[in-house]
Design an enzyme around this catalytic site. Structure first.
Site, short mmCIF file in Angstrom:
data_model
loop_
_atom_site.label_atom_id
_atom_site.label_comp_id
_atom_site.label_asym_id
_atom_site.label_seq_id
_atom_site.Cartn_x
_atom_site.Cartn_y
_atom_site.Cartn_z
N LYS A 1 41.60 2.74 62.43
CA LYS A 1 40.51 2.98 61.48
C LYS A 1 40.27 4.49 61.34
CE LYS A 1 38.64 -1.57 62.35
NZ LYS A 1 37.73 -2.47 63.08
N GLN B 1 32.78 -2.02 66.93
CA GLN B 1 33.98 -2.81 67.18
C GLN B 1 33.65 -3.99 68.10
OE1 GLN B 1 36.87 -2.25 65.61
NE2 GLN B 1 37.91 -3.94 66.62
N ASP C 1 31.07 -3.72 57.60
CA ASP C 1 31.83 -4.86 58.11
C ASP C 1 31.47 -6.13 57.34
OD1 ASP C 1 33.79 -4.91 60.10
OD2 ASP C 1 32.35 -4.46 61.69
#
Ligand code: GUN
Length: 288
Positions: A53, A97, A120
C-alpha cells in the site's frame, strides 16, 4: 477451451496510471491526497500488505503516513491515534490493517474512523450507503472485483452470479454491487448444503472463502467468469486462491489468477478511494 485470463495486475496498473494524472492536477489546485496506514503488531502478512500500500502511494503521488505501533498498544491508545488522524487535515483516508492483535476490539476501532475518511469502506455508514444504493466508499476488494469484470466487458445484467463466502468485507458488499448491476445473486457459505450444484448455476462465480481449492474444476459451468478473491499460502509457501486454477481454467470463459488478480485490484481501489476522500474533503463535486 481454456479460459481468457483476467489480468488484474494490468487493470490495476491502468487505474493507478489514471489516478497519477488526476493527482497531478489536484496538486496544482493545492489538493494533496494523504493516506494514514495504521499497522499494529508484526503480523508478517499484514506487514507485506502495508508495504504494498505504501509503495502504491509513493508511485502515484499520495502522501502516506505510516503508524507502525507495537502489539502491546492498548485499546485507549489506539482510539486516541484514530481520533488524532480523524482531526488531521493532511490525512484524507485512514486504513487500519486487519486483523488487529488479540485483545483489541476491531469493531470499536473501525467504527471510530470518521465516515469521511473510511477509505476501506468497512464502517456502518459506508456499508449502509451501499445497501441504500447511495454514493459512498465501496470496500476495495469487492470494488476491485467489479472493475475486473467491467474491464473485460462482462455485463452482470441478467446473469446469475454466485458468491461463495458471506464476509462483511467481501461477500456481502460484492453481492450488493452485483445486484446494482442487475445480476441475480446467490450467496453460498459454510452451511450451504449443495455447494457444487449452486456453483454450477453461476455465469459469474466469485470465491471469497480463504481456503485453497474450495472451488474445484467440476464446480465451474462451461464458459463462466471465475473471480478468485482468496489469498492462501500452501504448506510449500506458494500463494494460491480459493479456486483450483488449473482445473477451472479448462471450463471457465474467464478466470482471474492468484497472485495477479484481486490483490493488486484491492490496492488500486484503495488509492481510488483515497483520491475520492481528498476531493470530497476539498469540497469538490464527485461522481460515485
Ligand atoms: N486485511 C486484509 N485485507 C485488508 C483490507 O483490505 N483492509 C484492511 N484494513 N485490512 C485488511
Amino acid at each position: 477451451m481454456a479460459a481468457q485470463l483476467i489480468d488484474g495486475k494490468k487493470v490495476a496498473a491502468d487505474i493507478r496510471a489514471k489516478l497519477k494524472i488526476e493527482i497531478e492536477e489536484l496538486k496544482s489546485k493545492g489538493i494533496h491526497p494523504g493516506l494514514a496506514v495504521v499497522l499494529v503488531g508484526e503480523n508478517p502478512a499484514s506487514q507485506k500488505y502495508v508495504a504494498s500500500k505504501e509503495k502504491a502511494c509513493a508511485e502515484i503521488g499520495v502522501a502516506s503516513f505510516a503508524h507502525k505501533i507495537p502489539a502491546t498498544t492498548t485499546q485507549p491508545e489506539l482510539i486516541k491515534l484514530i481520533d488524532q488522524l480523524n482531526n488531521d487535515t493532511k490525512v484524507d483516508g485512514i486504513l487500519v490493517q486487519l486483523p488487529l492483535p488479540k485483545g483489541l476490539d476491531e469493531k470499536e476501532v473501525m467504527n471510530r474512523i470518521s465516515p469521511a475518511k473510511d477509505v476501506d469502506g468497512f464502517g456502518p455508514e459506508a456499508l449502509g450507503k451501499l445497501v441504500l444504493d447511495e454514493p459512498g466508499f465501496v470496500a476495495c476488494t469487492p470494488h476491485g472485483a467489479m472493475k475486473m469484470i467491467e474491464a473485460y466487458g462482462i455485463d452482470p445484467k441478467g446473469k446469475h452470479a454466485v458468491i461463495v463466502g458471506r464476509s462483511v468485507i467481501v461477500g456481502k458488499p460484492l453481492a450488493l454491487l452485483l445486484l446494482r448491476k442487475h445480476a441475480t445473486v446467490t450467496i453460498c457459505h459454510s452451511r450451504t448444503p449443495n455447494l457444487k450444484e449452486e456453483c454450477l448455476r453461476a455465469d459469474i462465480l466469485c470465491a471469497a472463502v480463504g481456503k485453497a481449492k474450495t472451488i474445484t474444476g467440476d464446480m465451474v459451468k462451461e464458459g463462466a467468469a471465475v473471480i478468485d478473491i482468496g489469498i492462501n499460502v500452501t504448506p510449500e509457501g506458494k500463494i494460491v486462491g480459493d479456486v483450483d486454477f488449473d482445473a477451472a481454467k479448462e471450463r471457465a470463459g474467464y478466470i482471474t489468477p492468484v497472485p495477479g488478480g484481486a490483490g493488486p485490484m484491492t490496492i488500486a481501489m484503495l488509492m481510488y478511494n483515497t483520491v475520492l476522500a481528498a476531493k470530497m474533503a476539498a469540497g469538490m463535486k464527485v461522481d460515485i
